[in-house]
Write a protein that holds these residues in place. Structure first.
Motif, PDB file in Angstrom:
ATOM      1  N   ASP A 126      51.195   8.223  34.818  1.00 31.22           N
ATOM      2  CA  ASP A 126      51.126   6.760  34.775  1.00 31.22           C
ATOM      3  C   ASP A 126      50.851   6.155  33.403  1.00 31.22           C
ATOM      4  OD1 ASP A 126      48.494   7.646  34.739  1.00 31.22           O
ATOM      5  OD2 ASP A 126      47.757   5.999  35.971  1.00 31.22           O
ATOM      6  N   THR A 127      50.245   6.880  32.513  1.00 34.27           N
ATOM      7  CA  THR A 127      49.972   6.332  31.177  1.00 34.27           C
ATOM      8  C   THR A 127      50.814   7.054  30.130  1.00 34.27           C
ATOM      9  OG1 THR A 127      48.169   7.863  30.635  1.00 34.27           O
ATOM     10  CG2 THR A 127      47.567   5.827  31.833  1.00 34.27           C
ATOM     11  N   LYS A 128      50.940   6.422  29.000  1.00 35.50           N
ATOM     12  CA  LYS A 128      51.706   7.011  27.895  1.00 35.50           C
ATOM     13  C   LYS A 128      51.123   8.371  27.509  1.00 35.50           C
ATOM     14  CE  LYS A 128      53.275   5.876  23.249  1.00 35.50           C
ATOM     15  NZ  LYS A 128      53.275   4.870  22.180  1.00 35.50           N
ATOM     16  N   GLU A 129      49.810   8.439  27.438  1.00 35.82           N
ATOM     17  CA  GLU A 129      49.147   9.686  27.038  1.00 35.82           C
ATOM     18  C   GLU A 129      49.386  10.786  28.069  1.00 35.82           C
ATOM     19  OE1 GLU A 129      47.496   6.653  27.221  1.00 35.82           O
ATOM     20  OE2 GLU A 129      47.725   6.288  25.072  1.00 35.82           O
TER      21      GLU A 129
ATOM     22  N   GLN B 139      56.887   5.214  33.250  1.00 30.10           N
ATOM     23  CA  GLN B 139      55.804   4.348  33.729  1.00 30.10           C
ATOM     24  C   GLN B 139      56.341   3.324  34.729  1.00 30.10           C
ATOM     25  OE1 GLN B 139      54.454   3.579  29.596  1.00 30.10           O
ATOM     26  NE2 GLN B 139      52.403   3.883  30.461  1.00 30.10           N
ATOM     27  N   THR B 140      57.524   2.814  34.498  1.00 31.25           N
ATOM     28  CA  THR B 140      58.157   1.902  35.460  1.00 31.25           C
ATOM     29  C   THR B 140      58.372   2.613  36.788  1.00 31.25           C
ATOM     30  OG1 THR B 140      59.234   0.615  33.732  1.00 31.25           O
ATOM     31  CG2 THR B 140      60.225   0.516  35.932  1.00 31.25           C
ATOM     32  N   PHE B 141      58.825   3.853  36.720  1.00 32.21           N
ATOM     33  CA  PHE B 141      59.023   4.639  37.935  1.00 32.21           C
ATOM     34  C   PHE B 141      57.699   4.784  38.690  1.00 32.21           C
ATOM     35  CE2 PHE B 141      59.053   8.725  40.194  1.00 32.21           C
ATOM     36  CZ  PHE B 141      60.101   8.499  41.069  1.00 32.21           C
ATOM     37  N   CYS B 142      56.622   5.079  37.968  1.00 33.42           N
ATOM     38  CA  CYS B 142      55.305   5.209  38.601  1.00 33.42           C
ATOM     39  C   CYS B 142      54.891   3.910  39.278  1.00 33.42           C
ATOM     40  CB  CYS B 142      54.250   5.632  37.571  1.00 33.42           C
ATOM     41  SG  CYS B 142      54.399   7.357  37.048  1.00 33.42           S
ATOM     42  N   GLU B 143      55.120   2.790  38.620  1.00 32.34           N
ATOM     43  CA  GLU B 143      54.786   1.486  39.213  1.00 32.34           C
ATOM     44  C   GLU B 143      55.594   1.235  40.479  1.00 32.34           C
ATOM     45  OE1 GLU B 143      55.351  -1.519  36.204  1.00 32.34           O
ATOM     46  OE2 GLU B 143      53.950  -0.515  34.845  1.00 32.34           O
TER      47      GLU B 143
ATOM     48  N   THR C 288      59.041   7.259  27.940  1.00 37.53           N
ATOM     49  CA  THR C 288      57.766   6.956  28.588  1.00 37.53           C
ATOM     50  C   THR C 288      57.775   5.610  29.319  1.00 37.53           C
ATOM     51  OG1 THR C 288      56.572   8.376  27.052  1.00 37.53           O
ATOM     52  CG2 THR C 288      55.281   6.728  28.225  1.00 37.53           C
ATOM     53  N   PRO C 289      58.287   4.527  28.735  1.00 35.81           N
ATOM     54  CA  PRO C 289      58.280   3.255  29.487  1.00 35.81           C
ATOM     55  C   PRO C 289      59.055   3.335  30.809  1.00 35.81           C
ATOM     56  CG  PRO C 289      58.687   2.834  27.168  1.00 35.81           C
ATOM     57  CD  PRO C 289      58.748   4.324  27.361  1.00 35.81           C
TER      58      PRO C 289
END
Length: 156
Positions: free
Chosen positions: A110-113, A51-55, A47-48
């Motif tokens: 974008d979020t963990k959930e 999320q980095t990819f999304c950022e 997940t992190p």
């Protein structure tokens, strides 16, 4: 004449830096995307990285719209290049379509959930995004080549 050259270099030399920085963001985005695609079965521990990819994705498309394309449009206007302005008007709607796909991808993961709820769909989403972004990169490269490089030659 030399003074005019210095002025043009001062004015448009910074655009090289903006484009270089933006292309570095593209490289980071691609590397992270490739890592995720090659990873195979993704788990919540990934997940992190997702999320980095999304950022990176949002930063990249935002920099294009709010910095790079703006600078290219200013160059076209400054050089009274109607052909460059026309190309920009033709390609921006095509690029906008890929921006919508990128934002939808971000909103989905974008979020963990969000991410953990849809991990199984991620490889398919990544593949679909890769196709759209590859097309976008071609349009962006065409803009850089046709607008900025042509104007760089005129400013020297």
């Amino acid at each position: 004449m030399l003074e005019g050259c210095k002025t043009a270099q001062e004015r448009w030399g910074g655009v090289h830096i903006i484009i270089d920085r933006w292309l570095e963001q593209r490289r980071q985005l691609l590397e992270t995307g490739i890592y995720l695609r090659e990873r195979g079965d993704l788990t919540p521990t990934d997940t992190p990285k997702i999320q980095t990819f999304c950022e990176l994705l949002v930063d990249y498309v935002s920099a294009g719209h709010f910095t790079v394309y703006e600078q290219l449009a200013l160059e076209a206007k400054e050089f009274h290049d109607d052909g460059a302005a026309k190309l920009l008007r033709e390609l921006l709607p095509l690029i906008d379509t890929s921006t919508e796909v990128a934002i939808e991808f971000n909103d989905k993961y974008d979020t963990k959930e969000h991410c953990n709820a849809q991990l199984e769909a991620l490889p398919f989403s990544l593949q679909a995004l890769a196709v759209v972004m590859a097309e976008r990169f071609q349009y962006e490269d065409q803009l850089i080549k046709e607008l900025h490089e042509a104007h760089s030659e005129k400013s020297v």
